[in-house]
Design an enzyme around this catalytic site. Structure first.
Site, PDB file in Angstrom:
ATOM      1  N   HIS A 219       0.845  -0.981   0.141  1.00 11.46           N
ATOM      2  CA  HIS A 219       0.152   0.297   0.079  1.00 11.46           C
ATOM      3  C   HIS A 219       1.022   1.320  -0.293  1.00 11.46           C
ATOM      4  O   HIS A 219       0.344   1.944   0.041  1.00 11.46           O
ATOM      5  CB  HIS A 219      -1.188   0.590   1.206  1.00 11.46           C
ATOM      6  CG  HIS A 219      -2.624  -0.485   1.113  1.00 11.46           C
ATOM      7  ND1 HIS A 219      -1.523  -1.632   0.635  1.00 11.46           N
ATOM      8  CD2 HIS A 219      -3.530  -0.198   0.897  1.00 11.46           C
ATOM      9  CE1 HIS A 219      -4.086  -2.307   0.656  1.00 11.46           C
ATOM     10  NE2 HIS A 219      -4.499  -1.286   0.861  1.00 11.46           N
ATOM     11  N   SER A 223      -0.472  -0.728  -7.041  1.00 17.46           N
ATOM     12  CA  SER A 223       0.230  -1.888  -7.440  1.00 17.46           C
ATOM     13  C   SER A 223       0.540  -1.880  -8.770  1.00 17.46           C
ATOM     14  O   SER A 223       0.881  -0.320  -9.447  1.00 17.46           O
ATOM     15  CB  SER A 223      -1.162  -2.241  -7.899  1.00 17.46           C
ATOM     16  OG  SER A 223      -1.945  -3.158  -7.167  1.00 17.46           O
ATOM     17  N   LYS A 247     -14.586  -6.514  -9.389  1.00 15.55           N
ATOM     18  CA  LYS A 247     -14.205  -7.405  -9.892  1.00 15.55           C
ATOM     19  C   LYS A 247     -13.081  -8.242  -9.808  1.00 15.55           C
ATOM     20  O   LYS A 247     -13.027  -9.688 -10.254  1.00 15.55           O
ATOM     21  CB  LYS A 247     -12.501  -6.945 -10.767  1.00 15.55           C
ATOM     22  CG  LYS A 247     -11.960  -6.803 -11.935  1.00 15.55           C
ATOM     23  CD  LYS A 247     -11.108  -6.462 -12.597  1.00 15.55           C
ATOM     24  CE  LYS A 247     -10.666  -6.851 -14.536  1.00 15.55           C
ATOM     25  NZ  LYS A 247      -9.339  -5.772 -14.587  1.00 15.55           N
ATOM     26  N   ASP A 248     -12.698  -8.124  -8.356  1.00 16.29           N
ATOM     27  CA  ASP A 248     -12.188  -9.128  -7.509  1.00 16.29           C
ATOM     28  C   ASP A 248     -13.105 -10.632  -7.262  1.00 16.29           C
ATOM     29  O   ASP A 248     -12.710 -11.480  -7.290  1.00 16.29           O
ATOM     30  CB  ASP A 248     -11.566  -8.734  -6.432  1.00 16.29           C
ATOM     31  CG  ASP A 248     -10.597  -8.726  -6.700  1.00 16.29           C
ATOM     32  OD1 ASP A 248      -9.546  -9.402  -7.574  1.00 16.29           O
ATOM     33  OD2 ASP A 248      -9.387  -7.176  -5.919  1.00 16.29           O
ATOM     34  N   GLU A 291       3.741 -33.710  -4.496  1.00 17.46           N
ATOM     35  CA  GLU A 291       2.821 -33.464  -4.875  1.00 17.46           C
ATOM     36  C   GLU A 291       3.355 -32.496  -6.427  1.00 17.46           C
ATOM     37  O   GLU A 291       4.445 -32.158  -6.175  1.00 17.46           O
ATOM     38  CB  GLU A 291       1.940 -32.846  -3.910  1.00 17.46           C
ATOM     39  CG  GLU A 291       1.422 -33.515  -2.814  1.00 17.46           C
ATOM     40  CD  GLU A 291       0.345 -33.506  -3.290  1.00 17.46           C
ATOM     41  OE1 GLU A 291       0.218 -34.675  -4.051  1.00 17.46           O
ATOM     42  OE2 GLU A 291      -1.382 -32.485  -2.631  1.00 17.46           O
TER      43      GLU A 291
END
Lengths: 441, 189, 269
Positions: A219, A223, A247-248, A291
């Site tokens: 923050h 971004s 959107k998320d 895995e």
């Protein structure tokens, strides 16, 4: 936070005013994931994987806490207690399949997130700490996932624990002592299972803590974005809420849709059948594989087949496997190019996609038996992996001539929208200093 | 529009209609998400309810053939102790002699046993006060002032029909559901 | 500095790997078993409907499968994770389950003497296996261990097809040059192609209560279906909830998309 034009929290509701003046938690949320956090308006769907990773972590923590209520951490009862969960506990099969596949989905999301960061230069200044905290999370995730896989005490659990802890015995002089200390005995046994359970329970909360630090660090600069150009003013950003929450939420629904399809229709697709056989220390499975999400690193581990420079092959493998992840810590300094977005780096763009293919090849050979041609492929693919980060990237960033970049995010969006003949409101307007964006409630 | 700040969507031509349609989608999405969250919450809550193997043990069979009159055994049912007591004729008579109206929890022996098997006094061995296990089942244990059971925790006395007679317990020892499958075999639960 | 160090480390790793890559390889001796070994035959089971992910079990088939297990497999193989009470799921009544349980003895302790003894099983008991421990199982089977079958379908690659193929893969002609060791049987679907288990199913070996003709193929299908249920008793419920979840999440995704479009309406990005 560090954006002068960010919305200020001004609660209208008297109760929220009362709370906010005493415990500014509403303000914290508002500034972190609310309307008070400006986000570049042009970020694409690849930027949604961060939130998805957070959701995946919470799914693991919640289902994990619930499963721990029924799990019995003892080698005589662990396998039985897992089958008890699958057969007798109310909805136990669903919770366990969610946890089991949730781990795989967490890694899928994180791999997308990492490659997005690589493509858009998210590791570059001023976001080095964000990136490095991400690498810390990745390491913690790998440790947690490995220990979680041991808990059912099936054949792959036991032999996976055997193989992975044996890695440490490659360390000269103290290796064997470290391994004995790690497993609490001479081979994986009850002491190993109980300590792995303890750590498997606590590490996710450590991850959560690092995630909070990472979001905090993020923050400060905010971004990156597909242009790689820094945010310059309010015309470049939109408030996180409601634009990016909406959107998320959409991508979250899609994610859950795919997750549900796997959990309910192919829950064992990503697992290994041998882990439905109780652990037996007298019989090794025909092929021990970790895995799938460890396969690229497992391939690097096994790629070293000859002693070199007086160092035994086994130790080379261990060093290289750890180095392959630890080198990510140095990425901000290995890549000296100022251009963040690979979209404007014509040469690096090619090598980026070669790296993607290379990692997929590593995953493929990592899951294959240690025989030809897989060994030679893994050697070449591993060599490219190291060459990419340690040789190609530093050299490229010195000689590469970047493409012309837009002057600002708004300009690039404007150009894109005008090409389509769309609305450009909010982009062309001169912005008064300190103008405050009003969220669309 | 020239002074519009970032993030404000331009108003549509007819604002009212836009608001209504927008609200409908928001409400529908929110309602659906709420239903989904509730559907996910249920398994997380329900997993703490007894599992199928626990429920499968919710009834047990007890062989009574070895319990002589005057003797009692303790057995386990649903993880709780149960007293199974074979009352002598004298003990039954004593229980029947009591004036029901004078009891804290008025119940006759007939209320607490089954027709034809009045001698079998089957109760939970859990004191109704605070859940201790009363004494009186094993040979030589204190049976309290009324010849039944005595709870050592806070001094509750139960009579031969396991009714509370003295002490802090609010009610008689609980009688579980049971049925005789044969004269010497009882199924509890 | 970091770049210089990285360059050095990178060169060392790359050279070490390439050095390994150019080493001559020993000639690989082809494994003769690999050439004979067969992957499981792909079988269509009645409970794997559309796309192999929908569909429910045929109760009559499950009960036939249980009969095959009980009359044939259970001589050597346990089913230790299935309790008698679970058999109610495959269509037996509570009374039938009681009777099935009572017919089996489970270990117990004599309440009078404290000596180990047995008692008739209750519905809550797990189905007792044929052997008390691994040593006894091996001793009775020429040192081979018959695996427990409760998870066998999940514990093998392509489990259902594997179990079916193994059961029907006997009495195939042994390829020239392959010697079957004494005491073992040739079965191309087994990983080593030499299996200790003799052919377990023969035509008309058992008589089905519902009159179905007991061919080897029929019995293999039935018992495989039963073992699928034993390994995944939640299968039907899982698919049911799965369909509901996928439909629900599809609608929610659509609504979320509309919300997203609405919020972003006229926002250039």
């Amino acid at each position: 936070m560090s954006f002068s034009w960010a919305n200020q929290y001004q609660p209208q509701n008297p109760f929220m005013q009362w709370v906010d003046s005493r415990l500014p938690l509403p303000r914290l949320v508002y500034n972190a994931v609310g309307a008070g956090y400006p986000v570049p308006r042009n970020i694409n769907y690849m930027y949604n994987f961060g939130v998805l990773a957070g959701v995946a972590l919470m799914v693991q923590i919640i289902t994990g806490i619930v499963l721990a209520m029924h799990f019995s951490a003892h080698i005589d009862t662990a396998f039985d207690s897992v089958e008890h969960i699958m057969r007798d506990v109310n909805s136990g099969w669903m919770l366990r399949y969610m946890h089991m596949n949730g781990a795989s989905f967490f890694f899928i999301v994180v791999y997308f997130h990492i490659f997005r960061g690589l493509y858009y230069g998210s590791y570059k200044a001023p976001r080095e700490v964000v990136w490095m905290l991400g690498v810390v999370i990745f390491l913690l995730m790998m440790a947690t996932a490995f220990m979680g896989y041991v808990l059912p005490w099936g054949q792959m659990s036991f032999w996976g624990a055997q193989v992975i802890t044996s890695l440490f015995s490659a360390i000269p002089l103290v290796g064997e002592a470290i391994r004995t200390w790690l497993v609490g005995g001479f081979a994986p046994d009850n002491a190993t299972l109980t300590r792995f359970f303890s750590l498997h329970y606590v590490l996710p909360f450590v991850i959560l803590g690092v995630v909070i630090l990472k979001i905090w660090a993020l923050h400060i600069p905010g971004s990156t974005n597909p242009t790689g150009v820094d945010v310059q003013g309010p015309q470049d950003t939109l408030p996180f809420h409601p634009y990016f929450t909406a959107k998320d939420f959409f991508t979250l629904c899609l994610y859950l849709l795919i997750f549900a399809a796997i959990v309910f229709f192919a829950p064992n697709f990503l697992g290994h059948p041998d882990n439905y056989i109780p652990a037996n220390n007298l019989s090794t499975p025909a092929l021990i594989v970790p895995e799938w999400y460890f396969w690229p690193f497992y391939a690097i581990l096994r790629a070293f087949t000859v002693d070199f420079l007086f160092v035994p092959a086994k130790l080379w493998g261990v060093i290289a496997m750890f180095a392959s992840i630890l080198l990510l810590f140095f990425l901000p300094w290995l890549d000296s190019s100022r251009v963040k977005s690979t979209a404007y780096r014509p040469m690096y763009r090619i090598w980026f996609w070669v790296l993607v293919v290379d990692v997929i090849i590593l995953a493929w050979v990592g899951g294959a038996p240690a025989a030809e041609p897989y060994v030679r492929i893994s050697q070449l693919a591993s060599a490219y992996y190291f060459a990419h980060f340690l040789i190609l990237l530093p050299l490229l960033s010195m000689i590469e001539k970047p493409l012309p970049m837009p002057n600002s995010i708004a300009e690039s969006v404007l150009a894109k929208v005008q090409k389509k003949g769309g609305n450009t409101a909010g982009l062309t307007a001169p912005v008064a200093p300190g103008a405050v964006a009003a969220p669309a409630e | 529009m020239a002074t519009q700040t970032q993030g404000t969507p331009p108003l549509s031509a007819s604002p009212d209609e836009g608001v209504r349609r927008r609200d409908f989608i928001y409400v529908a999405t929110g309602a659906f998400a709420g239903v989904g969250a509730a559907a996910v919450a249920w398994p997380l809550i329900n997993q703490m309810n007894p599992s199928a193997d626990v429920l499968a043990l919710s009834s047990i069979e007890v062989d009574l053939s070895s319990i002589q009159p005057g003797q009692a055994i303790k057995t386990i049912w649903r993880s709780k102790p149960v007293f199974v007591r074979n009352l002598t004729d004298a003990e039954q008579a004593e229980a029947n002699k009591v004036d029901i109206a004078s009891l804290r929890d008025p119940q006759s022996l007939a209320d607490r046993t089954l027709e034809g098997n009045r001698n079998w006094m089957i109760t939970l061995a859990v004191c109704t006060h605070l859940g201790c296990i009363p004494l009186g089942a094993a040979e030589g244990e204190v049976r309290g002032d009324y010849g039944g059971y005595f709870c050592p925790c806070h001094g509750s006395h139960y009579d031969t029909a396991a009714r509370i007679r003295k002490g802090p317990a609010p009610s008689n020892l609980e009688v579980p559901d049971y049925a005789f499958k044969s004269p010497t075999l009882v199924e509890i639960g | 500095m970091v770049r210089l160090f990285g360059l050095g480390a990178g060169l060392v790793f790359v050279i070490a790997l390439l050095w390994g890559a150019v080493q001559p390889r020993e000639a690989v001796v082809p494994d003769p078993v690999k050439a004979i070994h067969l992957h499981p035959e792909q079988v269509k089971f009645s409970h794997d409907g559309a796309m192999g992910v929908f569909g429910t079990f045929d109760r009559a088939q499950l009960q036939r499968g249980y009969q095959v297990y009980k009359e044939v497999c259970s001589a050597c193989h346990g089913l230790e994770r299935v309790a008698f009470r679970n058999l109610q799921d495959i269509g037996f009544s509570a009374e039938e389950v009681r009777a099935l349980a009572r017919a089996k003895e489970v270990p117990s302790i004599d309440p009078r003497t404290g000596e180990p003894s047995t008692r008739p099983a209750l519905p809550a008991d797990r189905i007792p296996g044929p052997f008390i421990n691994e040593v006894q199982a091996r001793a009775a089977n020429n040192n081979a261990l018959p695996p427990d079958l409760s998870l066998i379908v999940k514990a093998r690659h392509d489990g259902q097809n594997y179990v079916y193929s193994l059961l029907t893969g006997y009495d195939r002609p042994v390829p020239a040059g392959h010697d079957v060791p004494p005491g073992l049987n040739f079965n191309p679907y087994f990983h080593s192609v030499n299996i200790a288990m003799a052919r377990p199913l023969q035509d008309d070996q058992i008589t089905y209560a519902d009159g179905t003709k007991a061919t080897t193929d029929q019995m293999a299908r039935d018992v495989t279906t039963f073992l699928r249920w034993a390994a995944e008793p939640e299968l039907e419920k899982r698919r049911q909830i799965g369909v509901a979840s996928v439909i629900f999440l599809t609608i929610l995704s659509f609504l979320a998309f509309l919300t997203y479009r609405k919020v972003w309406a006229n926002i250039p990005h």
